[in-house]
Design an enzyme around this catalytic site. Structure first.
Site, mmCIF file in Angstrom:
data_model
loop_
_atom_site.group_PDB
_atom_site.id
_atom_site.type_symbol
_atom_site.label_atom_id
_atom_site.label_comp_id
_atom_site.label_asym_id
_atom_site.label_seq_id
_atom_site.Cartn_x
_atom_site.Cartn_y
_atom_site.Cartn_z
ATOM 1 N N SER A 212 0.826 -1.208 0.000
ATOM 2 C CA SER A 212 0.000 0.000 0.000
ATOM 3 C C SER A 212 0.862 1.261 0.000
ATOM 4 O O SER A 212 1.650 1.442 -0.914
ATOM 5 C CB SER A 212 -0.968 -0.064 1.182
ATOM 6 O OG SER A 212 -2.062 0.744 0.909
ATOM 7 N N HIS A 354 -7.698 -5.655 0.634
ATOM 8 C CA HIS A 354 -6.460 -4.880 0.709
ATOM 9 C C HIS A 354 -5.632 -5.380 1.897
ATOM 10 O O HIS A 354 -5.989 -5.135 3.049
ATOM 11 C CB HIS A 354 -6.887 -3.423 0.924
ATOM 12 C CG HIS A 354 -5.765 -2.446 0.921
ATOM 13 N ND1 HIS A 354 -5.100 -2.096 -0.217
ATOM 14 C CD2 HIS A 354 -5.200 -1.745 1.930
ATOM 15 C CE1 HIS A 354 -4.180 -1.199 0.084
ATOM 16 N NE2 HIS A 354 -4.208 -0.971 1.380
HETATM 17 C C1 GTR Z 1 -5.279 4.502 2.088
HETATM 18 C C2 GTR Z 1 -4.736 5.333 0.960
HETATM 19 C C3 GTR Z 1 -4.094 4.438 -0.039
HETATM 20 C C4 GTR Z 1 -3.175 3.416 0.616
HETATM 21 C C5 GTR Z 1 -3.650 2.948 1.973
HETATM 22 C C6 GTR Z 1 -2.632 2.228 2.848
HETATM 23 O O1 GTR Z 1 -6.039 5.153 2.978
HETATM 24 O O2 GTR Z 1 -5.814 6.006 0.398
HETATM 25 O O3 GTR Z 1 -3.451 5.185 -1.038
HETATM 26 O O4 GTR Z 1 -1.890 3.862 0.675
HETATM 27 O O5 GTR Z 1 -4.144 3.961 2.727
HETATM 28 O O6 GTR Z 1 -1.474 2.589 2.923
HETATM 29 O O7 GTR Z 1 -3.041 1.287 3.511
#
Ligand code: GTR
Length: 374
Positions: A212, A354
């Site tokens: 991420s 995610h």
């Molecule tokens: C989210 C962000 C993403 C991603 C994520 C993370 O809130 O919008 O771009 O980086 O965090 O790092 O888990």
């Protein structure tokens, strides 16, 4: 391949130079186009780090002990310390190396952006986010540091972390000064500086891995620092592996509003104006060529947009071909759990949310076994 995945007339062509010149050889790419694209990402997106490896950089082995992981691993804790005009910083590196009779081993370095319990050096917590036992059992060193050691992840006007240590006082912050993602990438490169001195690590076979925001970081790190043989981006999405033009989910405006400290000030000028950027993220991926690159996505990660992550790999591929090596070997968008590992760009789509999971790690290691071990 469906239309969205194969064509996008709005995408800048990595093989056309700033002056409109066609890049026809690997040499032209290396000498001219690679520096041009890198400079554009510095200027418009991630910002410019004021220094590489500081003269003051030093490594202190604060612990070295054997008997870890049922006797199969050696643990090191290394403090990577640096001084700047306005203070001192320390990156705490944890490293488990397989005991293998003294041969240098390849390594996976995780840029940890989650709670520190995910990187427990005592191994009381064995988080799937950093499956060190598995990494070691497959013959790789497992290394990790926390992003906070380079720069805490909040918007404080760039006073803390490496910005506070190295940025000059008394002048207004340049619009292309480094943001937090660039600071974390700088930190990963300092770990590579250390690996170059560690007799147990084969510094020519080191992978940098991030999830991420950490994945955006591993890509920016690998783009600038070609000492990393393999660059792994997991679910990195917006301003990571995903093509920005036509992207679903998170946009430049969303990311700049929620995380105003991640990128340089110039990047905010592209809020709602993606098409005005002279670059797109496939060109970031292309900066790894002909080194190994791995991009992974998850089916439910619509905020990151898996298809746009895959698309970036497709459009980075021609740069790999310029070097006479396959980039992404794919005819169509793969089904979940059908990893593409044959080319020098690996890709997989995992079923689920995610996250960085044991499935993802096993794919990264399979890919490294195939391309980095022979
Ligand atoms: C989210 C962000 C993403 C991603 C994520 C993370 O809130 O919008 O771009 O980086 O965090 O790092 O888990």
């Amino acid at each position: 391949m469906n239309k969205r995945l194969s064509e996008n007339p709005l995408l800048p062509n990595p093989l056309i130079g700033d002056a409109g010149d066609m890049i026809l050889t690997a040499e032209q790419w290396q000498k001219k186009r690679h520096p041009e694209i890198l400079e554009q990402f510095r200027q418009h997106v991630y910002g410019r780090a004021p220094l590489g490896s500081p003269h003051s950089l030093r490594f202190e082995l604060v612990d070295q002990s054997s008997g870890w992981m049922d006797g199969k691993a050696l643990r090191k804790k290394v403090d990577i310390t640096f001084d700047g005009p306005r203070g001192t910083g320390i990156i705490h590196l944890y490293l488990f190396t397989p005991v293998n009779g003294g041969e240098k081993v390849p390594a996976f370095l995780l840029i940890c952006n989650r709670d520190k319990e995910n990187m427990d050096p005592e191994r009381k917590v064995k988080s799937p986010f950093w499956p060190a036992e598995n990494i070691v059992s497959r013959g790789y060193a497992a290394a990790v540091f926390h992003v906070e050691d380079a720069d805490p992840d909040f918007d404080d006007g760039f006073h803390n972390g490496v910005h506070g240590i190295f940025d000059p006082l008394g002048i207004p912050r340049p619009v292309d000064a480094w943001g937090t993602i660039a600071a974390w990438a700088w930190g990963a490169s300092r770990v590579m500086d250390y690996f170059e001195t560690d007799p147990d690590i084969d510094e020519a076979r080191v992978a940098v891995v991030g999830h991420s925001r950490g994945g955006k970081t591993s890509l920016w790190c690998g783009a600038q620092d070609d000492r990393f043989a393999l660059v792994v981006s997991n679910d990195s999405g917006c301003t990571g592996a995903a093509i920005t033009r036509g992207k679903k989910g998170e946009t430049i405006k969303d990311i700049n509003q929620r995380f105003p400290h991640w990128f340089c000030e110039n990047y905010k000028g592209y809020n709602g104006r993606d098409e005005a950027l002279p670059i797109d993220q496939h060109m970031l991926l292309a900066l790894m060529a002909p080194r190994l690159l791995y991009v992974s996505s998850a089916t439910e990660d619509t905020w990151a947009d898996p298809e746009s992550e895959f698309l970036a790999c497709i459009h980075a591929d021609p740069v790999y071909r310029l070097f006479g090596v396959p980039g992404l070997e794919a005819d169509s968008y793969p089904s979940p759990e059908f990893p593409l590992h044959q080319g020098r760009i690996g890709y997989h789509l995992r079923t689920g949310k995610h996250d960085l999971t044991p499935y993802d790690w096993n794919c990264f290691i399979d890919f490294a076994d195939l391309h980095m071990k022979g």
